[in-house]
Design a protein around this motif. Structure first.
Motif, short mmCIF file in Angstrom:
data_model
loop_
_atom_site.label_atom_id
_atom_site.label_comp_id
_atom_site.label_asym_id
_atom_site.label_seq_id
_atom_site.Cartn_x
_atom_site.Cartn_y
_atom_site.Cartn_z
N HIS A 41 50.78 37.25 46.80
CA HIS A 41 49.60 36.67 46.17
C HIS A 41 49.94 36.30 44.72
O HIS A 41 50.98 36.67 44.19
CB HIS A 41 48.40 37.63 46.25
CG HIS A 41 48.34 38.69 45.20
ND1 HIS A 41 47.29 39.56 45.12
CD2 HIS A 41 49.18 39.05 44.20
CE1 HIS A 41 47.51 40.37 44.10
NE2 HIS A 41 48.64 40.10 43.53
N HIS A 42 49.08 35.51 44.13
CA HIS A 42 49.19 35.20 42.71
C HIS A 42 47.78 34.91 42.23
O HIS A 42 46.84 34.93 43.02
CB HIS A 42 50.13 34.00 42.48
CG HIS A 42 49.67 32.75 43.12
ND1 HIS A 42 50.26 32.21 44.24
CD2 HIS A 42 48.65 31.91 42.84
CE1 HIS A 42 49.64 31.11 44.59
NE2 HIS A 42 48.64 30.90 43.77
N HIS A 43 47.63 34.63 40.97
CA HIS A 43 46.28 34.47 40.44
C HIS A 43 46.08 33.08 39.85
O HIS A 43 47.00 32.27 39.83
CB HIS A 43 45.99 35.57 39.43
CG HIS A 43 46.17 36.94 40.03
ND1 HIS A 43 45.32 37.43 40.98
CD2 HIS A 43 47.13 37.88 39.84
CE1 HIS A 43 45.74 38.62 41.34
NE2 HIS A 43 46.84 38.93 40.67
N HIS A 44 44.85 32.82 39.38
CA HIS A 44 44.52 31.46 38.97
C HIS A 44 43.75 31.42 37.66
O HIS A 44 43.04 32.35 37.31
CB HIS A 44 43.71 30.77 40.06
CG HIS A 44 44.40 30.72 41.37
ND1 HIS A 44 44.22 31.67 42.33
CD2 HIS A 44 45.32 29.85 41.87
CE1 HIS A 44 44.97 31.39 43.38
NE2 HIS A 44 45.66 30.30 43.13
N HIS B 155 43.84 43.92 45.07
CA HIS B 155 42.92 43.63 43.96
C HIS B 155 42.65 42.13 43.92
O HIS B 155 43.42 41.34 44.48
CB HIS B 155 43.53 44.09 42.64
CG HIS B 155 44.78 43.38 42.25
ND1 HIS B 155 46.04 43.83 42.61
CD2 HIS B 155 45.00 42.25 41.54
CE1 HIS B 155 46.96 43.03 42.14
NE2 HIS B 155 46.36 42.03 41.48
N ILE B 156 41.56 41.79 43.28
CA ILE B 156 41.31 40.38 42.99
C ILE B 156 41.30 40.22 41.48
O ILE B 156 40.90 41.14 40.75
CB ILE B 156 40.00 39.86 43.60
CG1 ILE B 156 38.81 40.63 43.06
CG2 ILE B 156 40.04 39.91 45.10
CD1 ILE B 156 37.48 40.06 43.49
N PHE B 157 41.78 39.10 41.03
CA PHE B 157 41.87 38.84 39.59
C PHE B 157 41.85 37.34 39.39
O PHE B 157 42.67 36.63 39.98
CB PHE B 157 43.16 39.45 39.04
CG PHE B 157 43.43 39.14 37.60
CD1 PHE B 157 42.55 39.56 36.60
CD2 PHE B 157 44.55 38.42 37.22
CE1 PHE B 157 42.79 39.28 35.26
CE2 PHE B 157 44.81 38.13 35.87
CZ PHE B 157 43.92 38.57 34.91
N GLU B 158 40.90 36.86 38.63
CA GLU B 158 40.81 35.43 38.33
C GLU B 158 40.44 35.27 36.86
O GLU B 158 39.60 36.00 36.35
CB GLU B 158 39.74 34.74 39.19
CG GLU B 158 39.87 34.95 40.69
CD GLU B 158 41.03 34.20 41.33
OE1 GLU B 158 41.46 33.17 40.77
OE2 GLU B 158 41.54 34.67 42.38
N VAL B 159 41.09 34.32 36.21
CA VAL B 159 40.81 34.07 34.79
C VAL B 159 39.99 32.79 34.67
O VAL B 159 40.32 31.77 35.27
CB VAL B 159 42.12 33.91 34.00
CG1 VAL B 159 41.82 33.68 32.52
CG2 VAL B 159 43.00 35.15 34.17
N ILE C 117 37.62 38.09 36.13
CA ILE C 117 37.09 39.09 37.05
C ILE C 117 38.28 39.87 37.60
O ILE C 117 39.38 39.34 37.76
CB ILE C 117 36.29 38.47 38.21
CG1 ILE C 117 37.14 37.50 39.02
CG2 ILE C 117 35.05 37.79 37.69
CD1 ILE C 117 36.44 36.99 40.26
N PHE C 118 38.05 41.14 37.84
CA PHE C 118 39.12 42.01 38.32
C PHE C 118 38.47 43.15 39.09
O PHE C 118 37.60 43.84 38.54
CB PHE C 118 39.92 42.54 37.12
CG PHE C 118 40.97 43.56 37.48
CD1 PHE C 118 42.02 43.22 38.31
CD2 PHE C 118 40.91 44.84 36.97
CE1 PHE C 118 42.99 44.15 38.65
CE2 PHE C 118 41.89 45.79 37.30
CZ PHE C 118 42.92 45.43 38.13
N GLU C 119 38.83 43.32 40.33
CA GLU C 119 38.31 44.41 41.13
C GLU C 119 39.45 44.99 41.96
O GLU C 119 40.26 44.24 42.49
CB GLU C 119 37.20 43.94 42.08
CG GLU C 119 36.05 43.20 41.42
CD GLU C 119 35.13 44.09 40.59
OE1 GLU C 119 35.06 45.31 40.87
OE2 GLU C 119 34.50 43.58 39.63
#
Lengths: 147, 147
Positions: A88-91, A126-130, B127-129
């Motif tokens: 995964h990666h984030h955005h 985990h979820i993480f979005e900027v 957001i981060f969970e």
DNA sequence: TTCTCAAATAAGAATATTACTATTTACATC
DNA sequence: GATGTAAATAGTAATATTCTTATTTGAGAA
């Protein structure tokens, strides 16, 4: 990751290679962009009018769970993209125009996970979005102020 | 943060102190838990049958945007909680039973934000969970395997 | 207090997402 | 290739969330 590899992963996970599932992956692969569930549904319905929207949602959820697909929550709704590498990666998401860029930064949870584990909690993901404003939208704003 | 403080913040932001808005905050404050939009709607509808569900959603979104309320996405749907201090924090969520615990860890975006800023992107939030399995659900699983 | 107006609401429509169930299908086994 | 079975699908209903618009209301100014 090639189209063939996705199908291999599905097989390894013991999941059936249904026509619908293959088509969803192929659509994401060919159009090579970020699509909403409805985008994919509308595209596939051209060839298969009996396709159920639920099937698209269900498979996108499944593919997200096993890491083949990324779910990106935008202010205007969720979109999905194929994972290049199964990782995964984030955005970075512009809250104005919904533009999405991938980022390399990923929160380091190693220390936290050990602690959580000692407390009995098993960290699984985990979820993480900027969120923010892209350069174009910032410029637009400046222009508006000048006007 | 006391009930009065929330109303003060609203006023400072130039937002109206409507009856509905006050009641939503009071409900979250009094029941002091995490509630879904529908929970709040059903609670408030007892006293005001004309209340619109949309009003609840709209205000929860607004209160989340200004930081007075936290939005927590759970597998079974979103819940909301009042922010103690106006600062955000993150959560540990059990994917089995939806149990939520607050955590102190917050991804450090200072370096990333500077870089993004130099590229024209203004970082405004994230957001981060963290998802996983709580101790109780892990024990339940073990028992099931033994059975 | 009354007036004014932008902001907020109610009501209902529209869209997004998930759940339910009878039927179909992939695929392992024969 | 035929068959049994659990998994997946289609179709539809239910729920969650957002949008639209006419009406109401909070709060500052008169």
């Amino acid at each position: 990751m090639s189209k063939h590899d996705y199908l291999k992963v599905l097989k390894e996970k013991g999941l059936k290679l249904t026509v619908q599932r293959r088509k969803i992956i192929e659509t994401l692969h060919q159009l090579d962009g970020r699509m909403s569930a409805r985008d994919i549904y509308q595209e596939l319905q051209k060839k298969n009018p009996n396709l159920s929207l639920d099937t698209v949602y269900r498979n996108l959820r499944l593919l997200t769970e096993i890491g083949l697909v990324h779910h990106i929550p935008l202010p205007s709704g969720a979109v999905f993209e194929l994972s290049d590498d199964g990782q995964h990666h984030h955005h970075l998401v512009c809250i104005n125009c919904d533009k999405v860029s991938c980022i390399a930064y990923c929160p380091d949870l190693s220390g936290f996970s050990s602690y959580a584990d000692s407390e009995g909690f098993k960290v699984l993901g985990h979820i993480f979005e900027v969120y923010g404003q892209c350069s174009e939208c910032r410029n637009d704003n400046k222009q508006r102020i000048v006007d």
